[in-house]
Design an enzyme around this catalytic site. Sequence first.
Site, PDB file in Angstrom:
ATOM      1  N   LYS A   1       0.881  -1.185  -0.236  1.00 10.66           N
ATOM      2  CA  LYS A   1      -0.082  -0.480  -0.063  1.00 10.66           C
ATOM      3  C   LYS A   1       0.733   1.034  -0.444  1.00 10.66           C
ATOM      4  O   LYS A   1       0.615   2.210  -0.335  1.00 10.66           O
ATOM      5  CB  LYS A   1      -0.946   0.175   1.516  1.00 10.66           C
TER       6      LYS A   1
ATOM      7  N   SER B   1       1.202  -9.802  -0.285  1.00  9.69           N
ATOM      8  CA  SER B   1       0.726  -8.194  -0.681  1.00  9.69           C
ATOM      9  C   SER B   1       1.123  -7.446   1.456  1.00  9.69           C
ATOM     10  O   SER B   1       1.286  -6.714   1.499  1.00  9.69           O
ATOM     11  CB  SER B   1      -0.908  -7.909  -0.444  1.00  9.69           C
TER      12      SER B   1
ATOM     13  N   GLU C   1      -9.858 -14.004  -3.713  1.00 11.91           N
ATOM     14  CA  GLU C   1     -10.599 -13.485  -2.521  1.00 11.91           C
ATOM     15  C   GLU C   1     -11.297 -14.431  -1.638  1.00 11.91           C
ATOM     16  O   GLU C   1     -10.906 -15.774  -1.674  1.00 11.91           O
ATOM     17  CB  GLU C   1     -11.816 -13.016  -3.613  1.00 11.91           C
TER      18      GLU C   1
ATOM     19  N   GLY D   1     -15.942 -13.142   0.974  1.00 11.63           N
ATOM     20  CA  GLY D   1     -15.566 -11.778   0.227  1.00 11.63           C
ATOM     21  C   GLY D   1     -15.507 -11.812  -1.104  1.00 11.63           C
ATOM     22  O   GLY D   1     -14.515 -10.842  -1.504  1.00 11.63           O
TER      23      GLY D   1
ATOM     24  N   SER E   1      -8.469   1.677   9.031  1.00 11.56           N
ATOM     25  CA  SER E   1      -8.427   0.976   9.866  1.00 11.56           C
ATOM     26  C   SER E   1      -7.127   0.179   9.964  1.00 11.56           C
ATOM     27  O   SER E   1      -6.007  -0.446  10.245  1.00 11.56           O
ATOM     28  CB  SER E   1      -8.674   0.528  11.042  1.00 11.56           C
TER      29      SER E   1
ATOM     30  N   ASP F   1     -16.827 -10.267  -3.782  1.00  8.74           N
ATOM     31  CA  ASP F   1     -17.963  -9.145  -4.134  1.00  8.74           C
ATOM     32  C   ASP F   1     -16.975  -9.006  -5.836  1.00  8.74           C
ATOM     33  O   ASP F   1     -18.213  -8.714  -6.839  1.00  8.74           O
ATOM     34  CB  ASP F   1     -17.806  -7.684  -3.864  1.00  8.74           C
TER      35      ASP F   1
HETATM   36  C1  LIG Z   1      -5.326  -3.304   1.012  1.00 10.47           C
HETATM   37  C2  LIG Z   1      -4.464  -4.859   1.160  1.00 10.47           C
HETATM   38  C3  LIG Z   1      -5.170  -6.504   0.261  1.00 10.47           C
HETATM   39  C4  LIG Z   1      -6.020  -5.689  -0.768  1.00 10.47           C
HETATM   40  O1  LIG Z   1      -5.557  -4.596  -1.363  1.00 10.47           O
HETATM   41  P1  LIG Z   1      -6.533  -3.608  -2.441  1.00 10.47           P
HETATM   42  O2  LIG Z   1      -6.101  -2.779  -3.349  1.00 10.47           O
HETATM   43  O3  LIG Z   1      -8.090  -3.373  -1.907  1.00 10.47           O
HETATM   44  O4  LIG Z   1      -7.337  -5.310  -3.482  1.00 10.47           O
HETATM   45  C5  LIG Z   1      -4.295  -6.981  -0.001  1.00 10.47           C
HETATM   46  N1  LIG Z   1      -3.338  -7.534   0.814  1.00 10.47           N
HETATM   47  C6  LIG Z   1      -3.238  -6.223   1.900  1.00 10.47           C
HETATM   48  C7  LIG Z   1      -2.228  -6.464   3.044  1.00 10.47           C
HETATM   49  C8  LIG Z   1      -3.481  -4.829   1.780  1.00 10.47           C
HETATM   50  O5  LIG Z   1      -3.304  -4.613   2.894  1.00 10.47           O
END
Ligand SMILES: *Cc1c(COP(=O)(O)O)cnc(C)c1O
Length: 324
Positions: free
Chosen positions: A58, A309, A209, A213, A83, A215
């Site tokens: 992010k 991620s 996903e 969830g 959050s 969606d």
């Molecule tokens: C926000 C987040 C996601 C999902 O990302 P999107 O761009 O909303 O699809 C996946 N893994 C982590 C660790 C995140 O913080």
Amino acid sequence: MTSPALSLPTYENVADAARRLQGVAHRTPVLRSNTADEMLGAQLFFKCENLQRMGAFKFRGAYNALSRFSGEQRERGVLAFSSGNHAQAIALSARLLDMPAVILMPEDAPASKMAATREYGAQVVTYNRFTEDREAISRRLATERGMTLVPPFDHPDVIAGQGTAAKELLEEVPELDYLFVCLGGGGLLSGSLLSAKALAPQCRVYGVEPETGNDVQQSLHAGHIVQIPTPHTIADGAQTQAPGQYTFPIIQRDVTDVLTVSDEELVRALRFFAERMKIVVEPTGALAFAGARHGNVNLRGARVGIIISGGNVDLTRYARFLAD
Ligand SMILES: *Cc1c(COP(=O)(O)O)cnc(C)c1O
């Protein structure tokens, strides 16, 4: 139901974002695991965004969006509601770019997340999730203080920034046959799709996903954005109710498919990462690997990219996942 007037981000925007992030974001490592390769009968390449600054991809989107602010916007600052990782990403990016940041958080958000956000120098404003409307509060703050709201995924600059992780992976590991991406509202997936289409057009890209969830999966089947109730899942970064106006058309156009995994499969993945690869991954960060492992895609003999991620998980909660 997307407006035809929206101008979607392109790979050019991802390449521009990569230049802005150069020397600011970490170029995260790509890890291998013989055990994982044997388990799936494939060659796996793990792009470790759990080792990114503030612990998740992010940072890429937040920093890219904030670095495109005008002088006046910088002076007045940025506003975000989250959050989770988006809050910390905005707070850190604002500090690096020397601008004020206000983060709106539910008053029952984990104390550790509030503390981390404050440590990065942001002002945390709390609200009651059950009685107050966060969008109304953030609109009021934006109007009163002239701050610019940056959403967690549905913004062209955020999408372009998130796409730089897949760009790095595809430059380092060419000729991937498959790429698996963790999926909430689709910022990471849509950005990854822009990079994959430009750098590895033959690569099949899957979003993953949580089962409860789904969606994006439902929206793809319906052919338009579907809204679901806030899902219950341990993947707290993917508790989105709907994909966005920018993310959905890109996903609809370019994705191979969207898969789902159960919370149990996520826990198995967390244990695998801890025990075999010695890395701390948060539940949402394990979606892509769990999807490659349990998603019924035949990966035999293939070269497979997996985006991990994020790695921000409360240690007490993490210990419970490992011990259960
Ligand atoms: C926000 C987040 C996601 C999902 O990302 P999107 O761009 O909303 O699809 C996946 N893994 C982590 C660790 C995140 O913080």
